[in-house]
Design a protein around this motif. Structure first.
Motif: not given
Length: 371
Positions: A289-291, A2-6, A17-18, A281-284
């Protein structure tokens, strides 16, 4: 798949995410090193191998911070850094020292010993020591992970001084010279307040500054540049295994001398490119990780409090015959306590905003992406 716009390279959350992955790795590494497990070669599985790329990860954090760098007057830069980085450092120091005293006295019920240990902790924070050292004939403990904030503050100010003083054609040489000067000083003396660490990270901040100025994160890397970054990353592992030591900015140790400083920067840039690609990618897992990354400064400060104030060595001794179980149990407890305090801070901020609407405009500190 699954992917979304970068995300674009100008997005505020581009490094979330880093930062999130980095926070989880840092907490795990600090936990794992307490439970040494030997490999066949005699190297520790928990105190050596997890740290081969530790400084490359820290370099990535500093590069991300440099991405938000803006040249300004030296006085304004100093004021800004004192406000955004020294304040959380001082709050963390206060809570750590108080909790260290309370917890150790309640645990051991011996006041003279508790006072002596707390003096070492307090002195380490006042001197800004990146590692345990002796000053004035007295041993002081390190300020723990807070060395990062002090080094970032010093490095940010040094880079601003360089950009204000040197003509553009000499800036690169001044940046490299600053790092070499920091490394050279580390061979003969370890000054307080993370001055060496701040000088050494200036190239990382400058890489981030150039990355934004020249849009280096917007386009794919040329094949030769990508191969060079991969080669630098491989050389870090080769150097660590050959010398049986790992780079450590806080200890002012580099397995290959000043070469390691620049290799870590190259690997850090590669890490950033990798995580930016994965963040498309915007998986769980990515959202999680972003949170975590959005709360990275709070996590950094809370982790400092728990790793210094809590006598984890008692737990290590209890699980000496079951180190794997003890390691994962401590990791779970540490993450759970960090999550709980983060939630309490979030609830506190929500209440402040509700009852004091004027505070709604107070900016948050983005200690890796911008200031």
């Amino acid at each position: 798949m699954e992917g979304t716009k970068p995300r674009t390279a100008s997005s505020i959350g581009m490094f979330d995410m880093l930062k999130g992955a980095g926070m989880l790795i840092i907490v795990f590494a600090h936990t794992a090193e307490l439970y040494p497990m030997q490999a066949v070669s005699g190297l520790s599985l928990t105190a050596f191998f997890p740290f081969i790329y530790r400084e490359a990860l820290m370099a990535a954090f500093f590069i991300a911070s440099g991405y938000g760098f803006r040249k300004r007057s030296i006085g304004k830069c100093i004021h800004q850094q004192l406000k955004s980085l020294l304040k959380p450092y001082l709050y963390t120091a206060l809570f750590t020292c108080v909790l260290h005293f309370i917890i150790h006295y309640k645990t051991f019920q011996y006041l003279p010993g508790t006072i002596g240990e707390s003096v070492k902790v307090t002195g380490g924070f006042l001197l800004g020591l990146p590692h345990t050292a002796e000053y004035f004939g007295q041993e002081f403990f390190s300020c723990g992970p807070m060395w990062y904030l002090l080094a970032l503050m010093v490095g940010w100010i040094l880079l601003d001084v360089i950009l204000n003083i040197f003509p553009e054609q000499y800036v690169l040489w001044a940046v490299a010279g600053c790092a070499l000067l920091g490394w050279g000083v580390s061979l003969v003396w370890e000054p307080p307040f993370c001055l060496i660490q701040g000088a050494v990270i200036v190239p990382y901040l400058y890489i981030g500054f150039l990355a934004k100025k020249k849009h280096l994160l917007d386009e794919p890397l040329p094949p030769k540049v990508f191969a060079g970054l991969l080669g630098a990353s491989a050389l870090i592992a080769v150097g660590a295994l050959a010398t049986r030591t790992t780079d450590c900015i806080s200890l002012a140790e580099w397995s290959l001398g000043p070469l390691s400083i620049f290799l870590d920067g190259a690997a850090g840039l590669l890490f950033i490119r990798l995580f930016m690609r994965l963040s498309h990618f915007h998986g769980l897992i990515v959202r999680f990780l972003e949170a975590v990354g959005r709360r990275s400064l709070h996590i950094f400060c809370i982790h400092t409090v728990e790793i210094i104030a809590i006598p984890w060595y008692l737990m290590v001794a209890r699980f000496s015959d079951r180190p794997v179980l003890g390691m994962w149990l401590q990791y779970a407890i540490a993450l759970g306590s960090i999550w709980l305090v983060c939630e309490l801070l979030r609830a506190r901020r929500a209440l402040i905003i509700r009852f004091f609407p004027a505070r709604r405009k107070s900016p948050a500190v983005h200690y890796t992406a911008r200031h």
